[in-house]
Design an enzyme around this catalytic site. Structure first.
Site, PDB file in Angstrom:
ATOM      1  CG  ASP A 292      31.034 -38.031 -62.795  1.00 21.54           C
ATOM      2  OD1 ASP A 292      30.362 -38.841 -63.456  1.00 21.54           O
ATOM      3  OD2 ASP A 292      32.028 -37.436 -63.255  1.00 21.54           O
TER       4      ASP A 292
HETATM    5  C1  BGC Z   1      31.894 -38.629 -66.352  1.00 23.39           C
HETATM    6  C2  BGC Z   1      30.708 -37.690 -66.483  1.00 23.39           C
HETATM    7  C3  BGC Z   1      29.581 -38.380 -67.189  1.00 23.39           C
HETATM    8  C4  BGC Z   1      29.250 -39.651 -66.448  1.00 23.39           C
HETATM    9  C5  BGC Z   1      28.092 -40.429 -67.031  1.00 23.39           C
HETATM   10  C6  BGC Z   1      31.514 -39.966 -65.802  1.00 23.39           C
HETATM   11  O1  BGC Z   1      32.556 -40.872 -65.848  1.00 23.39           O
HETATM   12  O2  BGC Z   1      32.859 -38.021 -65.526  1.00 23.39           O
HETATM   13  O3  BGC Z   1      31.088 -36.516 -67.149  1.00 23.39           O
HETATM   14  O4  BGC Z   1      28.475 -37.516 -67.291  1.00 23.39           O
HETATM   15  O5  BGC Z   1      30.384 -40.497 -66.446  1.00 23.39           O
HETATM   16  O6  BGC Z   1      28.432 -41.094 -68.168  1.00 23.39           O
END
Ligand code: BGC
Length: 767
Positions: A292
């Site tokens: 993530d």
């Molecule tokens: C979030 C994810 C998301 C990713 C990409 C992160 O901050 O926790 O759920 O898919 O960003 O945007």
């Protein structure tokens, strides 16, 4: 002539080169993929392999403090494996062409995006979708999202999010299916089926690869504060938090995203037990794992070491792709050189990324047949909008309805009050990246369209919040709040004047979309700002008071529950929210949703969830019972229990009957229960089946959902529903983490929510 025995002849024929060539079985799809990837990897330098592990953000949405730099040059050098936050056929084509034409090995990029509850056509937030308990509708929402996002150039969606959440303070409770592992698992499977299509055949250009997130236990963040620590026993993990992830893996999800949190002291992104032993060895996951966002560099803040060290930790744990962090790009080569990371680890990660591209058919057609024409005939087409309206109304939950406040008449007059009544931006919720709020239907628009002869007078009544710090914080991240400069008193006064002239007050109150979702934890989960004061003033007019709630989490709404005549929970219901809400308010659709996360009376009861354990001192409700597990100032009961939701009709359950009172370990138990629509309207009911394992080698939850059915019953109609409890439904992970059913007494419970159930005992024998 010498006679040759027939057997010898057949043997000789069978051994001839032609026959051997014929007999050799055709390579399987997996073997073909392996051959293809082997041949490609044989040509790759180590630098190019590491390049595949790099996922960069290009475009509009940023969910963290860092953005990717120098992307074009890196694509040309083969230093980029995937891109996210870029969509539309034209934009995707441009970057893809750069990789295909200008990088040495012409390896296509993979394009991902946060398609969470719809792409252009926005569906209700996930917590709302789950409240429909309608797996077909949930699957369809993901199918529509796949059709749209694939037509918009995307290959990969960062969904489903299946984190079990039992803490309504956590803003991301809005993104998942709620608190229950069984329901969460069924929803996870439905979402994967919807995105990846039948048979998970990702070569079909109308499919997208799903990404299961956030692995793991992200929803158990301490104190409901986003990104916070999680610490839990393996028993609890296996029984209560891991099942939805596993269900998605078994449904064939193509990729997994690691979570930000640490787990029992090891960040998920460095957690070899999680990413390799559990995910790959025990669960046999064959796809790839990305981090993530900047989860790798964040491990320096977790206290796991230098940038170089955390890069090695992630690779060695089994992470394949680094989202935004660029720590693999910077340090993988030197980590291999120093021996901190085996070269084979990078090879394995690179192989998994290339396999994902192969599965998506990108080596055949890196553009996956996208074109502006295909996009314009697909995005938000009428069938998708119709599906959104239908699914939205299925997600709405009627929490209270007294004095026949609902359904509303389409004649007479209503005072439409509240900061959310005319909002188009808020109804599509957070994580509605590519959704255009200007195409969304507000409650006011929906009501006016449905009832042209009804006199509707609108007054704002209050701002969502008057706390300037909170306003600034929300506005800085796309809050798009509409703040009225008048004082709270003036706003309330105007609303009361409007209310006094109307037959009914409909107050649309709750949270703005930015108050739930990522980085949107709240310590107070009541209605924000002056909204409660507004409701009190409206109540004092004596007019019937109907609340339409918009929010991304369970709220503590004790006063509202006592004083409103009706309450309709609408979450953030998507592009068609206003029409769907009007359908329910006017009775054109009979509400059928049920909540999937417990609503507490007050925030201090959190975590509050239906499938808890019993203590040694359960409180049974005798007032002076001092030494019991209870609070002095509030009862243990929730405001609304898990599975609760009303209808405009009533359903009456008969006593459940069992096929047998005693079953053996390999037997399936059949539970039958008559359900009758005893009201005056046709309607759908979600019948729920729970069990309790009365005695175990470890303490067992007081209730566990093991089945549900959503059925349509015409008024007066009586149906006998049949549930089957298979041997695995009685099993759990014991102290040795063995999945076992323990002989002894059980209870089965059936009802329309987790509180109002009828019990029948049965026994499980050892043989
Ligand atoms: C979030 C994810 C998301 C990713 C990409 C992160 O901050 O926790 O759920 O898919 O960003 O945007």
């Amino acid at each position: 002539m010498k006679r040759i025995p027939i057997a010898t002849l057949l043997f000789a024929l069978a051994c001839s080169p032609a026959a051997r060539a014929q007999k050799k079985p055709a390579p399987t799809a997996d073997q073909k993929m392996k051959q293809y990837v082997d041949a490609l990897m044989a040509k790759m330098t180590q630098e190019e392999k590491i390049g595949q592990l790099n996922l960069v953000s290009v475009g509009f949405d940023v969910t963290g403090p860092v953005v990717s730099q120098g992307v074009d040059a890196n694509i040309r050098k083969g230093n980029v494996g995937g891109v996210f936050n870029t969509y539309t056929p034209v934009a995707v084509h441009k970057l893809q062409e750069m990789a295909i034409k200008e990088s040495r090995l012409h390896i296509p990029l993979m394009f991902g995006y946060d398609v969470i509850h719809g792409h252009r056509t926005i569906f209700p937030i996930a917590l709302g979708l789950a409240a429909s308990w309608d797996l077909k509708a949930i699957e369809q929402s993901a199918r529509v999202a796949a059709e749209e996002s694939a037509a918009d150039g995307l290959h990969w969606v960062f969904s489903p999010m299946v984190d079990i959440a039992r803490d309504a303070r956590w803003g991301r409770i809005s993104e998942g299916a709620g608190e229950d592992p069984y329901l969460g698992s069924r929803v996870a499977e439905a979402m994967v089926r919807g995105y990846q299509g039948p048979g998970n055949d990702l070569t079909k250009p109308n499919t997208v690869m799903a990404c299961l997130k956030h692995f793991a236990l992200y929803g158990a963040a301490e104190a409901g504060r986003d990104y916070n620590t999680t610490d839990m026993s393996r028993q609890r993990m296996y029984n209560e938090y891991l099942p939805p992830y596993r269900a998605a893996i078994e449904a064939g999800v193509g990729s997994v995203m690691s979570s930000f949190n640490d787990i029992n002291g090891t960040p998920a992104t460095a957690n070899k037990w999680l990413m390799t032993d559990l995910l790959r060895k025990q669960w046999n996951f064959q796809g790839f794992v990305c981090t993530d966002y900047t989860a790798i560099p964040e491990m320096m803040e977790h206290g796991m070491g230098t940038a170089e060290q955390v890069s090695a930790l992630a690779l060695n744990a089994g992470i394949d792709q680094d989202m935004v962090g660029e720590e693999f790009l910077k340090y993988a080569a030197q980590n291999i050189k120093s021996g901190a990371v085996p070269a084979a680890q990078v090879d394995a990660a690179c192989r998994r990324i290339l396999e994902a591209k192969y599965k998506l058919g990108l080596f055949q057609d890196p553009y996956r047949n996208v074109s502006p024409e295909r996009a314009s005939s697909t995005l938000m087409k009428p069938e998708f909008i119709a599906a959104a309206r239908d699914i939205s109304r299925r997600s709405l939950v009627l929490l209270k309805n007294e004095r026949s406040a609902l359904p509303l008449k389409k004649t007479g007059s209503i005072a439409l009050i509240g900061p959310l009544a005319n909002r188009q931006r808020d109804v599509i919720g957070s994580w509605s990246g590519a959704g255009d709020w200007k195409q969304a239907v507000s409650v006011e628009q929906g009501l006016r369209a449905a009832a042209p002869s009804l006199k509707i007078t609108y007054a704002k009544g209050s701002n969502i919040t008057d706390d300037q710090q909170l306003i600034d914080r929300l506005q800085a991240y796309g809050g798009e709040l509409d703040i009225d400069k008048r004082s709270p008193e003036e706003l309330i006064k105007e609303a009361v004047q409007v209310a006094e002239k109307a037959d009914v007050v409909v107050a649309v109150v709750g949270e703005s979309q930015g108050m739930s979702g990522e980085a949107a934890s709240r310590a107070d989960i009541g209605l924000p700002g002056q909204q409660l004061a507004l409701l009190k003033a409206l109540k004092a007019t004596g007019k019937p008071l109907v609340l339409v709630l918009m929010n991304g989490r369970p709220l503590a709404i004790g006063w509202e529950n006592q004083n409103a005549d009706a309450i309709l929970e609408t979450w953030f219901a998507g592009t068609q929210a206003g029409n769907a809400i009007a359908d329910v308010l006017f009775g054109d659709y009979n509400p059928s949703g049920k909540i999937t996360a417990t609503f507490p009376q007050v925030v201090g009861q959190i975590p509050l969830y239906y499938n808890h354990k019993s203590t040694g001192r359960p409180y049974t409700g005798t007032k002076l019972d001092k030494y019991k597990s209870r609070y002095l100032d509030v009862s243990n009961e929730p405001l609304y229990p898990f599975g609760f939701g009303l209808s405009y009709t009533t359903f009456t359950y008969g006593k459940p009957t069992l096929s047998k009172a005693t079953i053996g370990p390999a037997e399936t138990l059949t539970v039958s229960v008559p359900v009758q629509n005893t009201g005056t309207m046709d309607g759908e009911e979600v019948a729920q089946l729970y069990i309790r394992d009365m005695v175990g080698s470890t303490s067992r939850p007081v209730q566990e959902l093991k089945g549900f059915q959503k059925v349509m019953l015409k008024k007066g109609e009586n149906k006998t529903l049949t549930f089957r409890l298979a041997p695995d439904d009685l099993k759990f992970y014991n102290n040795d983490l063995k999945f076992v059913a323990e002989p002894g007494d059980f209870q089965v419970m059936v009802g329309g929510n987790s509180r109002d159930v009828q019990l029948v005992p049965f026994k499980l024998t050892a043989k």
